[in-house]
Design a protein around this motif. Sequence first.
Motif, PDB file in Angstrom:
ATOM      1  N   ASN A 118      -8.783  -0.428  15.651  1.00 26.56           N
ATOM      2  CA  ASN A 118      -7.796  -0.017  14.641  1.00 26.56           C
ATOM      3  C   ASN A 118      -8.033  -0.739  13.315  1.00 26.56           C
ATOM      4  OD1 ASN A 118      -6.284   1.970  15.934  1.00 26.56           O
ATOM      5  ND2 ASN A 118      -4.994   0.466  16.948  1.00 26.56           N
ATOM      6  N   PHE A 119      -8.314  -2.026  13.383  1.00 25.66           N
ATOM      7  CA  PHE A 119      -8.576  -2.792  12.167  1.00 25.66           C
ATOM      8  C   PHE A 119      -9.843  -2.293  11.479  1.00 25.66           C
ATOM      9  CE2 PHE A 119     -10.458  -6.348   9.855  1.00 25.66           C
ATOM     10  CZ  PHE A 119      -9.407  -6.710   9.030  1.00 25.66           C
ATOM     11  N   GLN A 120     -10.893  -2.054  12.259  1.00 26.28           N
ATOM     12  CA  GLN A 120     -12.164  -1.612  11.673  1.00 26.28           C
ATOM     13  C   GLN A 120     -12.074  -0.191  11.109  1.00 26.28           C
ATOM     14  OE1 GLN A 120     -14.739  -3.518  10.925  1.00 26.28           O
ATOM     15  NE2 GLN A 120     -13.596  -5.232  11.786  1.00 26.28           N
ATOM     16  N   ILE A 121     -11.302   0.666  11.747  1.00 27.32           N
ATOM     17  CA  ILE A 121     -11.095   2.016  11.203  1.00 27.32           C
ATOM     18  C   ILE A 121     -10.387   1.909   9.853  1.00 27.32           C
ATOM     19  CG2 ILE A 121      -9.795   4.170  11.504  1.00 27.32           C
ATOM     20  CD1 ILE A 121     -10.370   3.865  14.561  1.00 27.32           C
ATOM     21  N   THR A 122      -9.351   1.082   9.802  1.00 27.60           N
ATOM     22  CA  THR A 122      -8.615   0.882   8.556  1.00 27.60           C
ATOM     23  C   THR A 122      -9.535   0.305   7.482  1.00 27.60           C
ATOM     24  OG1 THR A 122      -6.595   0.483   9.824  1.00 27.60           O
ATOM     25  CG2 THR A 122      -6.595  -0.236   7.522  1.00 27.60           C
ATOM     26  N   TRP A 123     -10.309  -0.705   7.839  1.00 32.87           N
ATOM     27  CA  TRP A 123     -11.232  -1.326   6.897  1.00 32.87           C
ATOM     28  C   TRP A 123     -12.240  -0.294   6.372  1.00 32.87           C
ATOM     29  CZ3 TRP A 123     -16.530  -2.078   6.867  1.00 32.87           C
ATOM     30  CH2 TRP A 123     -17.017  -2.966   5.905  1.00 32.87           C
ATOM     31  N   SER A 124     -12.778   0.525   7.261  1.00 30.93           N
ATOM     32  CA  SER A 124     -13.758   1.540   6.863  1.00 30.93           C
ATOM     33  C   SER A 124     -13.142   2.590   5.950  1.00 30.93           C
ATOM     34  CB  SER A 124     -14.353   2.219   8.098  1.00 30.93           C
ATOM     35  OG  SER A 124     -15.066   1.282   8.877  1.00 30.93           O
ATOM     36  N   LEU A 125     -11.904   2.980   6.236  1.00 29.25           N
ATOM     37  CA  LEU A 125     -11.236   3.977   5.395  1.00 29.25           C
ATOM     38  C   LEU A 125     -10.929   3.446   3.995  1.00 29.25           C
ATOM     39  CD1 LEU A 125      -8.795   5.622   7.960  1.00 29.25           C
ATOM     40  CD2 LEU A 125     -10.835   6.653   6.921  1.00 29.25           C
ATOM     41  N   VAL A 126     -10.935   2.133   3.829  1.00 28.80           N
ATOM     42  CA  VAL A 126     -10.722   1.534   2.506  1.00 28.80           C
ATOM     43  C   VAL A 126     -12.058   1.288   1.803  1.00 28.80           C
ATOM     44  CG1 VAL A 126      -9.891  -0.522   1.292  1.00 28.80           C
ATOM     45  CG2 VAL A 126      -8.508   0.500   3.097  1.00 28.80           C
ATOM     46  N   THR A 127     -13.011   0.698   2.521  1.00 32.14           N
ATOM     47  CA  THR A 127     -14.238   0.264   1.844  1.00 32.14           C
ATOM     48  C   THR A 127     -15.219   1.392   1.539  1.00 32.14           C
ATOM     49  OG1 THR A 127     -15.212  -0.337   3.962  1.00 32.14           O
ATOM     50  CG2 THR A 127     -14.188  -2.098   2.669  1.00 32.14           C
ATOM     51  N   TYR A 128     -15.381   2.366   2.431  1.00 36.66           N
ATOM     52  CA  TYR A 128     -16.361   3.414   2.155  1.00 36.66           C
ATOM     53  C   TYR A 128     -15.968   4.282   0.957  1.00 36.66           C
ATOM     54  CZ  TYR A 128     -19.007   1.931   6.184  1.00 36.66           C
ATOM     55  OH  TYR A 128     -19.752   1.187   7.051  1.00 36.66           O
ATOM     56  N   PRO A 129     -14.722   4.700   0.813  1.00 37.35           N
ATOM     57  CA  PRO A 129     -14.345   5.398  -0.429  1.00 37.35           C
ATOM     58  C   PRO A 129     -14.497   4.510  -1.673  1.00 37.35           C
ATOM     59  CG  PRO A 129     -12.729   5.839   1.260  1.00 37.35           C
ATOM     60  CD  PRO A 129     -13.641   4.771   1.796  1.00 37.35           C
ATOM     61  N   LEU A 130     -14.236   3.210  -1.513  1.00 34.24           N
ATOM     62  CA  LEU A 130     -14.404   2.289  -2.633  1.00 34.24           C
ATOM     63  C   LEU A 130     -15.873   2.231  -3.062  1.00 34.24           C
ATOM     64  CD1 LEU A 130     -12.700   0.379  -4.387  1.00 34.24           C
ATOM     65  CD2 LEU A 130     -13.250  -1.434  -2.771  1.00 34.24           C
TER      66      LEU A 130
END
Length: 188
Positions: A118-130
Motif C-alpha cells: 500500500n505504501f509503495q503503490i501510494t509512493w509510485s502514484l506520487v513520484t511517477y507523475p512527478l
Amino acid sequence: MKQLGQKILDIRKRKGLSQEELSEHAGISLRTLQRIEKNESEPRGYTLQSICQALGVDVEEVYDYGKEPDKGVLLLMHLSVLSYLLMPLGNLIFPLIIWVTQKKKVLHVHEQGISLLNFQITWSLVTYPLMLTFVWMKILHSPIWWYILIAYLVLYFSNALYAIFVSWRVSKVAERSPYPFSLGILKV
C-alpha cells in the motif's frame, strides 16, 4: 510455538482486560474463556472470531495456522523495495512476488506485505507523475522544472532510506512494520 490459549491470555493481559471483561465483550461465557486460556479447549469459528474482535486483533495474529517466524523473509521483502533503483516498478513487483509466495507460510508476511505494498503503490502514484511532469516542464523550458526535479529526487531517495529504516526495525521487532500513510488499496 505457544498454544492458542496462552496467546489469547497474553494478548488479553497486554490489553489490560480481565477475563470477565473479555468474555462480556466477546459474548461468550466466563467459563468458556477460562477453559480456552488454560488450553483445556480450543476455540473454533465464531468463538475465536468473537474473542479476536473483542481483543482488537486479527484471527491470524492469534491462530497462526502453522506459520513459522522467519525474519530473513521479512527482511528480504522489505529490502526488495530497493529494486526500484535499478528497475522501474521493482518496488512493487519484487515485494508482491515475496508476499504472494510467502504469506501463508511465514508469520507476519501477510499484514506487513499489505502495509508495504500500500505504501509503495501510494509512493509510485506520487513520484511517477512527478517525474513525467519534470520531463514535460524541461521540454517546455519552464522555469519551475528545477523545483520539480528537487521534489522528485527527495521523494526518490527518501523511499530508499525509509526501506532501509523499516528493514532495520523489522530485524529488531518483527511484528509490525512502520509504514506511515498509504491509500489503503489492499485490505487485510
